[in-house]
Design a protein around this motif. Structure first.
Motif, PDB file in Angstrom:
ATOM      1  N   ASP A  26     -60.331 -17.148  46.908  1.00 11.60           N
ATOM      2  CA  ASP A  26     -59.545 -15.989  47.250  1.00 11.60           C
ATOM      3  C   ASP A  26     -60.372 -14.687  47.501  1.00 11.60           C
ATOM      4  O   ASP A  26     -59.992 -13.715  48.296  1.00 11.60           O
ATOM      5  CB  ASP A  26     -58.165 -15.508  46.705  1.00 11.60           C
ATOM      6  N   LYS A  27     -61.578 -14.641  46.830  1.00  9.95           N
ATOM      7  CA  LYS A  27     -62.451 -13.454  47.241  1.00  9.95           C
ATOM      8  C   LYS A  27     -63.005 -13.131  48.762  1.00  9.95           C
ATOM      9  O   LYS A  27     -63.395 -12.013  48.918  1.00  9.95           O
ATOM     10  CB  LYS A  27     -63.757 -13.597  46.551  1.00  9.95           C
ATOM     11  N   VAL A  28     -62.874 -14.031  49.471  1.00 18.02           N
ATOM     12  CA  VAL A  28     -63.101 -14.142  50.999  1.00 18.02           C
ATOM     13  C   VAL A  28     -62.050 -13.243  51.762  1.00 18.02           C
ATOM     14  O   VAL A  28     -62.289 -12.831  52.665  1.00 18.02           O
ATOM     15  CB  VAL A  28     -63.404 -15.527  51.545  1.00 18.02           C
ATOM     16  N   ILE A  43     -59.523 -12.379  57.546  1.00 17.04           N
ATOM     17  CA  ILE A  43     -59.609 -13.649  56.701  1.00 17.04           C
ATOM     18  C   ILE A  43     -58.489 -13.734  55.880  1.00 17.04           C
ATOM     19  O   ILE A  43     -58.071 -12.759  55.057  1.00 17.04           O
ATOM     20  CB  ILE A  43     -61.088 -13.871  56.036  1.00 17.04           C
ATOM     21  N   PHE A  44     -57.622 -14.825  56.046  1.00 12.34           N
ATOM     22  CA  PHE A  44     -56.362 -14.769  55.165  1.00 12.34           C
ATOM     23  C   PHE A  44     -56.380 -16.265  54.708  1.00 12.34           C
ATOM     24  O   PHE A  44     -56.874 -17.199  55.232  1.00 12.34           O
ATOM     25  CB  PHE A  44     -55.096 -14.376  56.119  1.00 12.34           C
ATOM     26  N   LYS A  49     -55.812 -23.432  52.811  1.00 16.90           N
ATOM     27  CA  LYS A  49     -56.824 -23.502  53.701  1.00 16.90           C
ATOM     28  C   LYS A  49     -57.068 -21.811  54.072  1.00 16.90           C
ATOM     29  O   LYS A  49     -56.061 -21.090  53.935  1.00 16.90           O
ATOM     30  CB  LYS A  49     -56.483 -24.121  54.936  1.00 16.90           C
ATOM     31  N   TYR A  50     -58.167 -21.452  54.495  1.00 12.01           N
ATOM     32  CA  TYR A  50     -58.583 -19.993  55.038  1.00 12.01           C
ATOM     33  C   TYR A  50     -58.731 -20.332  56.390  1.00 12.01           C
ATOM     34  O   TYR A  50     -59.228 -20.985  57.240  1.00 12.01           O
ATOM     35  CB  TYR A  50     -59.736 -19.813  54.168  1.00 12.01           C
ATOM     36  N   ARG A 145     -68.206  -6.742  54.773  1.00 10.85           N
ATOM     37  CA  ARG A 145     -66.572  -6.584  54.236  1.00 10.85           C
ATOM     38  C   ARG A 145     -66.393  -4.992  54.809  1.00 10.85           C
ATOM     39  O   ARG A 145     -67.458  -4.079  54.540  1.00 10.85           O
ATOM     40  CB  ARG A 145     -66.308  -6.477  52.722  1.00 10.85           C
ATOM     41  N   VAL A 146     -65.165  -4.896  55.172  1.00  7.86           N
ATOM     42  CA  VAL A 146     -64.774  -3.519  55.559  1.00  7.86           C
ATOM     43  C   VAL A 146     -64.016  -2.869  54.386  1.00  7.86           C
ATOM     44  O   VAL A 146     -62.981  -3.643  53.768  1.00  7.86           O
ATOM     45  CB  VAL A 146     -63.824  -3.595  56.943  1.00  7.86           C
ATOM     46  N   LYS A 147     -64.311  -1.762  53.899  1.00  7.01           N
ATOM     47  CA  LYS A 147     -63.682  -1.261  52.615  1.00  7.01           C
ATOM     48  C   LYS A 147     -62.477  -0.134  53.002  1.00  7.01           C
ATOM     49  O   LYS A 147     -62.678   0.308  53.956  1.00  7.01           O
ATOM     50  CB  LYS A 147     -64.699  -0.556  51.901  1.00  7.01           C
TER      51      LYS A 147
END
Length: 147
Positions: A26-28, A43-44, A49-50, A145-147
């Motif tokens: 789930d880190k993605v 990404i969800f 599945k992702y 990654r967008v923060k």
């Protein structure tokens, strides 16, 4: 009695490792910026599945800047009128031992679908490889990654 105890211990270890693996996968989840900085992708996770959908992009609107482009190159004629905005173009990625495998990458610009695998390089870098057939014949790109 010992057999029952060991069976319970083994079952607990299997279940615990399964939960730990899912948590690592789930880190993605989150919002990512493409390598060219011309698109943002969310990404969800659905079930186990992702997937990823396009939530912003430079090439998403008609000349008026308001009307989202359509999926005109889709091989399925019935889908050619759908919007590219929020288009799920990454699907079926399975998390396996630190890698996301067996996914699909749909390219709305060409209407083609490629195989996809990806791996987190760190918490903020996602390396992806889209390919046709075998991984040797593909392209690797990195998202941030967008923060």
């Amino acid at each position: 009695m010992k057999k029952i105890f060991f069976s319970i211990v083994i079952l607990l270890l299997v279940v615990t490792s399964s939960f730990a693996q899912n948590a690592n996968g789930d880190k993605v989840i989150g919002v990512w910026l493409s390598e060219k900085k011309d698109a943002r992708i969310e990404i969800f996770k659905t079930d186990d599945k992702y997937s990823g959908k396009l939530i912003w992009g430079v090439e998403m609107y008609e000349a008026d800047g308001k009307t989202p482009l359509k999926d005109t190159k889709n091989p399925d004629v019935a889908l050619r009128t759908r919007s590219r905005l929020n288009l799920v173009f990454i699907s079926e990625l399975a998390y396996d031992n630190g890698a996301y495998i067996d996914g699909h990458l749909y390219d709305a610009r060409s209407g083609k679908t490629y195989s996809l695998k990806m791996k987190l390089k760190d918490d903020n870098k996602l390396e992806m490889r889209g390919y046709y057939g075998i991984s040797l014949f593909g392209q690797t790109f990195t998202w941030t990654r967008v923060k």
